[in-house]
Design an enzyme around this catalytic site. Structure first.
Site, PDB file in Angstrom:
ATOM      1  N   SER A  90      14.633  -7.270   1.660  1.00 30.64           N
ATOM      2  CA  SER A  90      15.454  -7.349   2.959  1.00 30.64           C
ATOM      3  C   SER A  90      16.215  -5.823   2.842  1.00 30.64           C
ATOM      4  O   SER A  90      15.367  -5.122   2.723  1.00 30.64           O
ATOM      5  CB  SER A  90      16.477  -8.333   3.041  1.00 30.64           C
ATOM      6  OG  SER A  90      17.340  -8.409   4.037  1.00 30.64           O
ATOM      7  N   ASP A 101      -2.962  -8.615   8.633  1.00 29.26           N
ATOM      8  CA  ASP A 101      -1.969  -8.174   9.423  1.00 29.26           C
ATOM      9  C   ASP A 101      -1.031  -9.126   9.705  1.00 29.26           C
ATOM     10  O   ASP A 101      -1.265 -10.335  10.255  1.00 29.26           O
ATOM     11  CB  ASP A 101      -2.915  -8.001  11.041  1.00 29.26           C
ATOM     12  CG  ASP A 101      -1.701  -7.578  12.133  1.00 29.26           C
ATOM     13  OD1 ASP A 101      -0.653  -7.570  11.829  1.00 29.26           O
ATOM     14  OD2 ASP A 101      -2.387  -7.333  13.351  1.00 29.26           O
ATOM     15  N   THR A 131      11.305   6.656   0.276  1.00 25.75           N
ATOM     16  CA  THR A 131       9.934   6.506   0.725  1.00 25.75           C
ATOM     17  C   THR A 131       9.302   6.911   1.983  1.00 25.75           C
ATOM     18  O   THR A 131      10.294   7.463   2.760  1.00 25.75           O
ATOM     19  CB  THR A 131       9.645   4.891   0.494  1.00 25.75           C
ATOM     20  OG1 THR A 131      10.443   4.322   1.724  1.00 25.75           O
ATOM     21  CG2 THR A 131      10.144   4.440  -0.576  1.00 25.75           C
ATOM     22  N   SER A 138       0.566  -1.195   0.021  1.00 21.43           N
ATOM     23  CA  SER A 138      -0.031  -0.047  -0.063  1.00 21.43           C
ATOM     24  C   SER A 138       0.794   1.059   0.073  1.00 21.43           C
ATOM     25  O   SER A 138       0.430   2.339  -0.170  1.00 21.43           O
ATOM     26  CB  SER A 138      -1.097  -0.060   1.318  1.00 21.43           C
ATOM     27  OG  SER A 138      -0.184   0.032   2.449  1.00 21.43           O
ATOM     28  N   SER A 139       1.994   1.219   0.094  1.00 19.21           N
ATOM     29  CA  SER A 139       2.920   2.275   0.195  1.00 19.21           C
ATOM     30  C   SER A 139       4.581   2.031   0.002  1.00 19.21           C
ATOM     31  O   SER A 139       4.762   0.924  -0.196  1.00 19.21           O
ATOM     32  CB  SER A 139       3.043   2.994   1.653  1.00 19.21           C
ATOM     33  OG  SER A 139       3.550   2.186   2.448  1.00 19.21           O
ATOM     34  N   SER A 196      16.886  -8.099  12.107  1.00 18.85           N
ATOM     35  CA  SER A 196      15.555  -8.635  11.606  1.00 18.85           C
ATOM     36  C   SER A 196      15.754  -8.817  10.276  1.00 18.85           C
ATOM     37  O   SER A 196      15.247  -9.912   9.529  1.00 18.85           O
ATOM     38  CB  SER A 196      14.583  -7.784  11.769  1.00 18.85           C
ATOM     39  OG  SER A 196      14.555  -6.548  10.936  1.00 18.85           O
TER      40      SER A 196
END
Length: 260
Positions: A125, A47, A174, A10-11, A142
């Site tokens: 990543s 989610d 972004t 969505s972005s 992460s």
């Protein structure tokens, strides 16, 4: 029609990727907590930190298609601050979104791809997975975990005709930068933390356009024999090459001098 399933579309890089694949006449299923459907894009609420939500989203996807060609695990966000003062819940959230969200997606989609006998799983990543960034230690950790997971997965699913690859973008301009969650505790101890993160964010805001990463993901999706790892951006390919050639102590010292 070729079919793409992507999380976090969505972005940012995800949205650019959705738009690029649509321009190539792909049917896209975009999984996120917010998004919009269009003629070639079906937004489905998901989610990624909730395994049941991911599984239900895949059930919904398969109501509208009989195959999935490419899956892109792209959902993610960043936190920053000194490791010592990072709230434990914030650190856990970083892994819940960036790592476990990817894991839940893999678990949900693999039965579909195995039954098909083909498919491709791509992960977004970061160069920070190879070059651990001070004051973004949990983000780097992460993303490094994503790389390790992807390499292991590639060997496990090869026999089923499934390819796995990772894109490690460098700095990309972004909304990811403004969405970063900053830990302000410990500033009086780690006095370089604020200026270090500010320097990183300046680089991000002047970084590559997300469409550049979208084109790279499309190449990865359509290459007959994709490489396991891709680096987004020429200068970052050079940095990663140096990381593999030079002694780790020297590389880590250079990274530290850049920000600390």
């Amino acid at each position: 029609m070729n079919t793409l399933l992507i999380t976090g579309g969505s972005s940012g890089i995800g949205l650019a990727t959705v738009q690029y694949f649509v321009s190539k006449q792909w049917q896209v299923f975009e999984l996120s907590r917010s998004g919009n459907s269009s003629e070639q894009v079906s937004h489905i609420y998901c989610d990624v930190t909730d395994e049941s939500s991911v599984q239900q989203a895949l059930v919904e996807v398969m109501k509208h298609t009989d195959h999935v060609d490419v899956v892109i695990s792209n959902a993610g966000f960043g936190i920053s601050g000194p490791i010592e003062f990072t709230d434990s819940n914030a650190a856990k959230k970083q892994f819940e979104v960036n790592f476990f969200g990817a894991f839940y997606l893999v678990k949900a989609v693999l039965p579909i791809l195995r039954q098909q006998g083909y498919g491709r799983i791509l992960f977004t990543s970061s160069v920070a997975a190879e070059l651990s960034i001070p004051y973004q230690g949990f983000y780097s950790a992460s993303k490094s975990a994503i790389n390790a997971l992807a390499l292991a997965l590639a060997n496990e699913v090869r026999e089923f005709g499934i390819h796995v690859a990772v894109l490690m973008p460098g700095d990309v301009a972004t909304g990811f930068t403004n969405a970063r969650e900053k830990e302000i505790k410990g500033a009086e101890v780690y006095r370089k933390a604020h200026s270090a993160v500010a320097a990183m964010e300046k680089d991000e805001r002047s970084g590559m356009p997300p469409t550049q990463m979208a084109r790279c993901l499309y190449k990865m999706a359509t290459n007959q024999s994709p490489k396991p790892m891709y680096v987004g951006g020429t200068i970052y390919k050079f940095f990663c090459l140096l990381n593999r050639l030079l002694p780790k102590r020297l590389v880590n010292w250079i990274v530290g001098k850049l920000y600390c």
